[in-house]
Design an enzyme around this catalytic site. Structure first.
Site, mmCIF file in Angstrom:
data_model
loop_
_atom_site.group_PDB
_atom_site.id
_atom_site.type_symbol
_atom_site.label_atom_id
_atom_site.label_comp_id
_atom_site.label_asym_id
_atom_site.label_seq_id
_atom_site.Cartn_x
_atom_site.Cartn_y
_atom_site.Cartn_z
ATOM 1 N N HIS A 188 3.240 6.428 -5.460
ATOM 2 C CA HIS A 188 2.733 6.761 -6.792
ATOM 3 C C HIS A 188 1.906 8.048 -6.715
ATOM 4 O O HIS A 188 1.987 8.912 -7.598
ATOM 5 C CB HIS A 188 1.876 5.602 -7.308
ATOM 6 C CG HIS A 188 1.747 5.548 -8.797
ATOM 7 N ND1 HIS A 188 1.029 4.573 -9.443
ATOM 8 C CD2 HIS A 188 2.226 6.350 -9.772
ATOM 9 C CE1 HIS A 188 1.080 4.765 -10.750
ATOM 10 N NE2 HIS A 188 1.801 5.843 -10.972
ATOM 11 N N GLU A 233 0.826 -1.209 0.000
ATOM 12 C CA GLU A 233 0.000 0.000 0.000
ATOM 13 C C GLU A 233 0.858 1.256 0.000
ATOM 14 O O GLU A 233 0.482 2.278 -0.586
ATOM 15 C CB GLU A 233 -0.953 -0.009 1.197
ATOM 16 C CG GLU A 233 -1.900 -1.194 1.241
ATOM 17 C CD GLU A 233 -2.680 -1.398 -0.045
ATOM 18 O OE1 GLU A 233 -2.945 -0.402 -0.758
ATOM 19 O OE2 GLU A 233 -3.022 -2.556 -0.354
#
Length: 701
Positions: free
Chosen positions: A495, A489
């Site tokens: 990202h 995660e």
């Protein structure tokens, strides 16, 4: 300030916190000021503002251009998308911290919101302006061109080219599908939270480690019960199935978990799943596609169903022989531990798998999750994960308790780039609780974009997990699998945090689904790297580092049952594709259809009453319909990408900077394969994945 905001400033009148600037650090969500009644008011006002802006756009007498049609031209100072603002908060909390009142409001608002979305996408005057810009646009930057193409395609794929009868039918289908997806999720949460195994006889705890007993005692105490309570939350369920010697109780837990939403009650999801499959098929066919998979895969790296099945079948061919051997080895372990198995005609059952897999792992490698727990205390793991990001990218994290959070479990951090500048806000929500869906996920409360003044508005990202809770006597001690989940995660969050694009709809994780798992699965590779473990894995009591011997056993056992695990993921991909490649009405009974659909990848016994589909949130309510293969697709990419780091050094900052610049910061501004090729210097092959898993056969993707 618009008229609504002016009215809300009437002396003595409470102001809805969604209507004005938040006035919080980094303009973060003021969770502590939001009341339940604020949501509906903000939803309706957001819809009104949307409609006002659309009218302004379509009535603009000027020739349609990229600036006056595709991007928002609102010039009022302090303007923001109210509907997006309230929707983001509400639906994030509906997964992370819901209650009966929130669920009821979701049921009320969902059809209204879906109707509004249809009103926008099916507005012929708005689409005509977009079409003209798409046909006659002047020179645009690559990012602007991508936004324009996405906008045009989004309208077309939402029915803009349909006749009036087709649009009316599409409205019916999408509104029904949105309600059923919501109902699916609410049913699953209720069913999972409804079950508990309450034990009062200590003898029935035989085999369970102290951490599992303490956690179960704490759960019982929280409910005002004596003894121990085990639930279907993973930190409770997994240790029970792995260590409990009570075979009948393992069966009870297994059957409870694997028959949720199949019972004769209001939470049954069987007909909901069947209807969702048919609704999506009909939507796709209305839009001119043979199947829903064809519709979805048009905007995926895999391109078409052949590409998906080629990947899944290549993996079956490569991994199944090894998986068969693993299965036989496990069966022998069962028989050796159950000397009367043959005489009593006992067979290994699904609820035996975790228990005897653990015994086999201990026999082969003398390693298990409980040995490692003392070295994975949560605060140290947090330091380790943050430290990894610092080693790779130079970023740092600082907890800021002035940033409001929605639950005491949640921690909020400011993130700073390597030059000391502010990069993002990062929320971390670690532990299971009553109003929280199972699993783990990353989301955003604010995406990154560059505003009209040229300011780079930085993102607010959040990871939500269900990790082992602390007890009265011990801090939260994680398993290695939970450390891996955190890394996964966190990869998604990087990202989002590194996003550096002009438009929010193209930033961060707004990429094609079969590319979105690359950054997350890439980070998982570090979980078994000695040099990484050395940075944070210290015994929570003695401070001693994780011994070299244990690290060696971790590394040696990395591929233990890897082929079996691969086939499990492939089976889910096959099931997903079986539903969404249907060309005709789906009339089969869900449970037998499921057994047949994934049979090619199933080695163990299939029980007649168990069902994955009714709890398969990814493909029924989570955006992965006709896309679950993405996890294996991205695994090929992540193994290939990490091979570059293995060659250059797992902490090599030059390689990490290229990964950040070419992949993580670009979002969806370019075709994902172009981004990957630019980083890697070529297209990926399956070779690195097979090598990592100890599988010799190699095929190209």
């Amino acid at each position: 300030m618009n008229e609504q905001e002016k009215r809300d400033l009437t002396p003595g009148k409470r102001v809805n916190p969604f209507f004005l600037p938040y006035g919080t650090p980094h303009d973060t969500v003021p969770f502590d000021r939001i009341r339940l009644e604020d949501y509906e008011e903000a939803f309706m006002e957001g819809i009104r503002r949307d409609n006002e802006q659309i009218e302004k756009t379509i009535n603009n007498p000027e020739k349609p251009t990229f600036d006056n049609t595709i991007i928002n031209t609102e010039e009022d100072e302090g303007y923001y998308d109210l509907l997006s603002r309230v929707s983001t908060v509400f639906f994030n909390l509906l997964s992370a911290e819901t209650n009966d009142e929130m669920d009821a409001l979701a049921q009320k608002m969902q059809p209204i919101l879906t109707q509004h979305a249809n009103d926008v996408r099916l507005n012929p005057q708005l689409f005509e302006r977009i079409r003209k810009v798409h046909l006659h646009h002047r020179k645009l930057t690559p990012e602007e061109k991508m936004l324009l193409d996405n906008c045009y395609e989004g309208f077309v794929r939402s029915g803009a080219l349909l006749d009036e009868a087709g649009k009316a039918r599409l409205r019916q289908l999408t509104e029904e599908a949105s309600m059923l997806s919501l109902q699916f999720s609410q049913n699953l949460l209720k069913e999972n939270k409804a079950f508990q195994l309450h034990i009062t006889d200590e003898a029935q705890l035989d085999g369970l480690p102290e951490t599992a007993r303490e956690a179960a005692a704490l759960t019982a105490q929280e409910q005002g019960l004596q003894g121990w309570v085990f639930t279907l939350d993973f930190p409770s369920y997994s240790p029970f199935m792995t260590y409990s010697t009570q075979r009948e109780l393992r069966k009870e837990m297994y059957m409870a978990r694997n028959t949720v939403c199949t019972h004769d009650n209001s939470e049954n999801n069987l007909e909901i799943c069947k209807r969702l499959v048919n609704l999506r098929r009909e939507i796709a066919q209305l839009l001119g596609y043979k199947t829903y998979a064809d519709y979805v895969l048009k905007r995926r790296m895999a391109s078409n169903t052949k590409g998906v099945y080629r990947l899944l079948n290549d993996l079956i061919d490569a991994y199944k022989p090894t998986a068969v051997k693993e299965r036989e080895e496990l069966k022998k372990m069962f028989e050796s531990q159950m000397p009367k198995a043959k005489s009593q005609k006992l067979k290994m059952e699904p609820w035996d798998s975790g228990f005897y897999t653990h015994k086999l792992q201990m026999k082969k490698y003398n390693i298990d999750q409980e040995m490692l727990r003392p070295y994975f205390e949560l605060s140290n793991v947090i330091k380790g994960v943050f430290g990894l990001a610092n080693k790779l990218y130079g970023i740092s994290f600082k907890e800021n308790k002035d940033i409001p959070v929605y639950h005491p479990d949640v921690k909020a951090y400011e993130v700073f780039d390597k030059d000391g500048s502010y990069l993002a806000v990062f929320y971390a929500d670690f532990h299971p609780r009553k109003g929280k869906q199972g699993g783990a996920w990353m989301t955003e409360y604010q995406g990154q974009f560059i505003d009209k003044k040229g300011e780079n508005v930085r993102p607010h990202v959040s990871v939500v997990m269900n990790l082992t809770k602390p007890t009265a006597d011990k801090p939260a001690l994680l398993t290695l699998n939970e450390v891996e989940t955190f890394l996964h995660e966190f990869g998604h969050s990087l990202h989002g945090m590194f996003a550096n694009t002009r438009f929010e709809s193209l930033s961060g994780t707004n990429v094609w689904w079969d590319f979105v798992e690359l950054p997350s699965q890439f980070m998982e590779n570090y979980s078994v790297e000695k040099d990484f473990l050395r940075t944070f894995a210290f015994h929570y009591q003695t401070g001693e580092p994780l011994p070299d011997e244990l690290i060696s056993r971790i590394v040696k056992s990395r591929n233990f049952m890897a082929a079996t695990a691969c086939l499990r993921q492939v089976s889910f991909g096959l099931l997903d594709m079986a539903y969404y490649t249907k060309k005709d009405e789906f009339t089969d009974d869900i449970i037998p259809f499921e057994k047949k659909a994934w049979k090619k990848a199933i080695l163990g016994k299939q029980l007649p009453d168990t069902c994955m589909t009714v709890q398969f949130s990814h493909i029924m309510a989570g955006g992965y319909a006709a896309g679950y293969y993405s996890y294996k697709w991205a695994e090929v990419l992540d193994a290939d990408a990490f091979s570059v780091f293995k060659r250059n050094g797992i902490f090599d900052q030059k390689t990490a900077q290229r990964f950040r610049d070419e992949v993580l910061s670009k979002g969806g501004t370019e075709h994902p394969m172009e981004l990957y090729r630019r980083f890697r210097g070529g297209e990926p092959t399956i070779d690195a994945l097979l090598k990592r898993n100890g599988i010799r056969k190699a095929k190209k993707v």
